[in-house]
Motif scaffolding. Structure first.
Motif, PDB file in Angstrom:
ATOM      1  N   THR A   1       0.879  -1.056   0.258  1.00  0.00           N
ATOM      2  CA  THR A   1       0.067  -0.234  -0.125  1.00  0.00           C
ATOM      3  C   THR A   1       0.776   1.034  -0.100  1.00  0.00           C
ATOM      4  O   THR A   1       1.927   1.323   0.549  1.00  0.00           O
ATOM      5  CB  THR A   1      -0.930   0.100   1.269  1.00  0.00           C
ATOM      6  N   GLY A   2       0.521   2.453  -0.646  1.00  0.00           N
ATOM      7  CA  GLY A   2       1.110   3.597  -0.841  1.00  0.00           C
ATOM      8  C   GLY A   2       0.997   4.387   0.537  1.00  0.00           C
ATOM      9  O   GLY A   2       1.604   5.489   0.693  1.00  0.00           O
ATOM     10  N   GLN A   3       0.148   4.106   1.472  1.00  0.00           N
ATOM     11  CA  GLN A   3      -0.167   4.653   2.858  1.00  0.00           C
ATOM     12  C   GLN A   3      -0.629   3.895   3.918  1.00  0.00           C
ATOM     13  O   GLN A   3      -0.896   2.349   3.451  1.00  0.00           O
ATOM     14  CB  GLN A   3      -1.208   5.934   2.461  1.00  0.00           C
ATOM     15  N   GLY A   4      -0.736   4.346   5.121  1.00  0.00           N
ATOM     16  CA  GLY A   4      -1.438   3.348   5.988  1.00  0.00           C
ATOM     17  C   GLY A   4      -2.837   2.952   6.014  1.00  0.00           C
ATOM     18  O   GLY A   4      -3.603   3.485   4.847  1.00  0.00           O
ATOM     19  N   ILE A   5      -3.239   2.234   6.764  1.00  0.00           N
ATOM     20  CA  ILE A   5      -4.714   1.789   6.573  1.00  0.00           C
ATOM     21  C   ILE A   5      -5.713   2.632   7.476  1.00  0.00           C
ATOM     22  O   ILE A   5      -5.399   3.059   8.484  1.00  0.00           O
ATOM     23  CB  ILE A   5      -4.727   0.198   7.417  1.00  0.00           C
ATOM     24  N   GLU A   6      -6.789   2.993   6.763  1.00  0.00           N
ATOM     25  CA  GLU A   6      -7.669   3.691   7.531  1.00  0.00           C
ATOM     26  C   GLU A   6      -9.029   3.069   7.299  1.00  0.00           C
ATOM     27  O   GLU A   6      -9.512   2.549   6.280  1.00  0.00           O
ATOM     28  CB  GLU A   6      -7.870   5.046   6.564  1.00  0.00           C
ATOM     29  N   ASN A   7      -9.941   3.468   8.596  1.00  0.00           N
ATOM     30  CA  ASN A   7     -11.010   2.842   8.687  1.00  0.00           C
ATOM     31  C   ASN A   7     -12.303   3.879   8.298  1.00  0.00           C
ATOM     32  O   ASN A   7     -12.935   4.583   8.983  1.00  0.00           O
ATOM     33  CB  ASN A   7     -11.294   2.490  10.137  1.00  0.00           C
ATOM     34  N   GLN A   8     -12.304   3.681   6.737  1.00  0.00           N
ATOM     35  CA  GLN A   8     -13.112   4.820   6.066  1.00  0.00           C
ATOM     36  C   GLN A   8     -14.515   4.052   5.705  1.00  0.00           C
ATOM     37  O   GLN A   8     -15.535   4.859   5.428  1.00  0.00           O
ATOM     38  CB  GLN A   8     -12.321   5.206   4.978  1.00  0.00           C
ATOM     39  N   GLY A   9     -14.549   2.445   5.430  1.00  0.00           N
ATOM     40  CA  GLY A   9     -15.631   2.141   4.993  1.00  0.00           C
ATOM     41  C   GLY A   9     -15.965   2.378   3.534  1.00  0.00           C
ATOM     42  O   GLY A   9     -16.927   2.000   3.057  1.00  0.00           O
ATOM     43  N   LYS A  10     -14.942   2.990   2.839  1.00  0.00           N
ATOM     44  CA  LYS A  10     -14.956   2.802   1.473  1.00  0.00           C
ATOM     45  C   LYS A  10     -13.516   2.720   0.797  1.00  0.00           C
ATOM     46  O   LYS A  10     -12.548   2.680   1.813  1.00  0.00           O
ATOM     47  CB  LYS A  10     -15.675   4.124   0.963  1.00  0.00           C
ATOM     48  N   PHE A  11     -13.390   2.596  -0.487  1.00  0.00           N
ATOM     49  CA  PHE A  11     -12.001   2.283  -1.154  1.00  0.00           C
ATOM     50  C   PHE A  11     -11.217   3.752  -1.147  1.00  0.00           C
ATOM     51  O   PHE A  11     -12.248   4.772  -0.994  1.00  0.00           O
ATOM     52  CB  PHE A  11     -12.150   1.716  -2.406  1.00  0.00           C
ATOM     53  N   TYR A  12     -10.312   3.735  -1.003  1.00  0.00           N
ATOM     54  CA  TYR A  12      -9.354   4.790  -0.841  1.00  0.00           C
ATOM     55  C   TYR A  12      -7.862   4.584  -1.355  1.00  0.00           C
ATOM     56  O   TYR A  12      -7.517   3.456  -1.706  1.00  0.00           O
ATOM     57  CB  TYR A  12      -9.377   5.597   0.329  1.00  0.00           C
ATOM     58  N   GLY A  13      -6.972   5.355  -1.763  1.00  0.00           N
ATOM     59  CA  GLY A  13      -5.631   5.324  -1.801  1.00  0.00           C
ATOM     60  C   GLY A  13      -5.239   6.231  -3.401  1.00  0.00           C
ATOM     61  O   GLY A  13      -5.828   6.412  -4.210  1.00  0.00           O
ATOM     62  N   ASN A  14      -3.825   6.031  -3.352  1.00  0.00           N
ATOM     63  CA  ASN A  14      -3.298   6.530  -4.504  1.00  0.00           C
ATOM     64  C   ASN A  14      -2.289   5.724  -5.278  1.00  0.00           C
ATOM     65  O   ASN A  14      -1.973   6.167  -6.161  1.00  0.00           O
ATOM     66  CB  ASN A  14      -2.606   7.868  -4.092  1.00  0.00           C
ATOM     67  N   SER A  15      -1.889   4.603  -4.746  1.00  0.00           N
ATOM     68  CA  SER A  15      -0.937   4.063  -5.188  1.00  0.00           C
ATOM     69  C   SER A  15      -0.844   2.496  -4.362  1.00  0.00           C
ATOM     70  O   SER A  15      -1.532   2.328  -3.415  1.00  0.00           O
ATOM     71  CB  SER A  15       0.622   4.391  -5.101  1.00  0.00           C
TER      72      SER A  15
END
Length: 539
Positions: free
Chosen positions: A368-382
């Motif tokens: 993953t390009g960043q840490g894990i976030e509890n968002q309940g939806k898809f996210y990320g940039n890389s």
């Protein structure tokens, strides 16, 4: 002297060729380093470096070599011993006993200067071919003036070629005095060899990898296909020769005197690390394969390729066999880490193997390009997906979508939700049709065909993956932080703050229970017991 760019030749005119070579070296920022090395080793009377000394500068004297996968051929230690003389002879063109400044510049630019990945890879082939011939193991490669490579390598040669690259890349990062009876354990490269074999031999069925008879070490691997496989799967391999040459020259500057360049006193020794017997999912071989597939190197990942020290183990954030299975346990260990994460999952499923004689384990990984976030939806940039074992494959971002990571923990409240979100961890695809979905208990995962995913490139994460979703039992999960010391310190600060907030919420104000007669709770109870009872309001 010869290393000075301000000098002119005997005719009083600056050498155009020398200026051109110096300009190439300066473009990579190594001109001053080359000048220092040349000044240190050149003889005053000849203004040149003795050719024998230059061969010693690039020499490599490895310790005892061991492997738990393939047999180490007798000629492999001799091949490594010939790396120094091969670099000096092949690239620095030792036609006489001395190497002038211009020849020194040309030699460096030929093997470590600015060039394309394809050209750097060709340099590696040349190094392996000449060193192998000097070790009485000639190859069947042919190099043409236009840069084209024809011929083939035997499968055994591909194994030795990859091991050679690992050794010289490891030397660029670990360089310690040789200890008695020291041993270097070569990495497990079976998944890489399997990937190269399937790609270059056009094997259509992954099931054949379970048949050891296909791995005949005399199998011919076409040079053109091997070249393409390396550039598309592990392009980082092409940079190891330039790293090695630069490291050797920098080590010469750091050494107290030119006489300390004796290769018999230096080696790539360290405490042996068993790869196949390593209890961690991220073995040295797997870390190396993943690092080679990335265009930009990561120091924490590279360190895991060559050693397993207390510092590398500090990057291990979560391990299901130690911290317990489940999304909540996972979350408590990765929460607050804002940096690259490498997640490895080991699972098994009978459906992945046609023989049906029992389940077979396989490993895949997510970067993953960043840490894990509890968002309940898809996210990320890389992000990247990797098939790690038994076949190594890499699936970089496709650029069509950004559904890299999904994480959703079960809500603490008991309110009714008519459209509940999936509870678990997912990568790629869309909600409800994730390419990889791990349930909240970390007991089962589902892998879907790449047709549902527009975020990561196409390909199969497990052997013989079909069009239907595949369910598998999770055996182990690991999470490694690759964000460096800064990300780890920020996570530690976040954890301390959360612990402090939690302790404050548990504290009870005992003073509020000191006077029951004046408490609002007693007034409410009195009103319920006798609602007609008059109450005087004190003014």
């Amino acid at each position: 002297m010869g290393a000075s760019s301000s000098k002119v030749d005997s005719k009083g005119e600056a050498s155009e060729e020398r200026r051109e070579e110096e300009s190439i070296a300066a473009s990579t920022g190594v001109l001053s380093m080359l000048q220092s090395v040349f000044s240190k080793h050149s003889l005053p009377e000849t203004q040149a470096i003795p050719s024998s000394l230059l061969a010693d500068v690039f020499s490599l004297n490895p310790a005892n070599l061991e492997s738990h996968s393939f047999v180490v051929s007798d000629y492999f230690p001799r091949l490594l011993a010939n790396i120094g003389p091969t670099i000096a002879e092949l690239f620095f063109k030792l036609e006489d006993e001395n190497v002038s400044w211009i020849d020194f510049l040309k030699g460096y630019n030929r093997c470590a200067g600015r060039m394309t990945l394809s050209a750097s890879l060709t340099v590696l082939y040349q190094l392996y071919t000449v060193a192998s011939a000097m070790a009485d193991n000639p190859t069947h490669l042919a190099f043409h003036p236009d840069g084209k490579i024809t011929g083939y390598l035997l499968l055994n040669d591909v194994i030795m070629f990859l091991w050679m690259c690992w050794v010289i890349q490891r030397t660029s990062r670990i360089f310690k005095p040789l200890e008695d009876k020291s041993t270097v354990v070569l990495p497990e490269i079976y998944p890489l060899i399997t990937s190269a074999f399937i790609y270059c031999s056009e094997v259509l069925d992954d099931l054949s990898i379970e048949n050891p008879e296909i791995f005949v070490l005399q199998t011919k691997i076409p040079a053109e296909k091997l070249h393409t496989w390396i550039l598309t799967t592990i392009p980082g391999l092409a940079t190891c020769i330039s790293q090695y040459v630069q490291f050797k020259l920098q080590a010469e500057i750091a050494s107290p005197s030119a006489g300390n360049a004796d290769p018999s006193n230096l080696s790539i020794s360290e405490n042996p690390v068993s790869d196949t017997h390593n209890t961690y999912l991220l073995t040295c071989g797997r870390a190396w394969a993943i690092s080679l597939s990335l265009r930009s190197s990561n120091d924490d990942l590279l360190e895991s390729c060559f050693s397993r020290s207390s510092r590398t183990l500090d990057n291990l954030l979560y391990r299901s066999s130690v911290n317990g299975k489940g999304l909540n346990r996972f979350w408590s260990n990765v929460e607050g880490y804002q940096g690259e994460l490498l997640i490895l999952v080991r699972a098994n499923s009978i459906d992945s193997f046609k023989d049906g004689n029992g389940s077979k384990d396989w490993v895949f990984s997510i970067l993953t390009g960043q840490g894990i976030e509890n968002q309940g939806k898809f996210y990320g940039n890389s992000g990247y997906l990797f098939a790690v074992n038994p076949i190594f494959r890499v699936f970089p971002p496709s650029g069509k979508d950004k559904n890299f990571v999904y994480c959703h923990l079960r809500p603490t409240g008991s309110s009714y939700d008519p459209n509940p979100k999936p509870v678990g961890l997912a990568f790629g695809g869309t909600t409800g049709k994730e390419r990889v979905f791990i349930d909240e208990d970390f007991s089962e995962l589902t892998i879907r065909h790449h047709a549902v995913d527009k975020t990561y490139q196409r390909g199969f994460l497990i052997p013989n993956q079909g069009f239907l979703p595949t369910s598998a039992s999770i055996l182990d999960v690991e999470v490694w932080g690759l964000g460096g010391e800064t990300a780890k310190k920020k996570q530690d600060t976040h954890k301390k703050r959360e612990i402090l907030f939690s302790e404050q919420r548990r504290k009870v104000d005992l003073k509020s229970f000191g006077n029951w007669e004046d408490s609002p709770e007693k007034m409410m109870m009195d009103m319920v017991s006798d609602p007609n009872r008059p109450h005087r309001e004190e003014r």
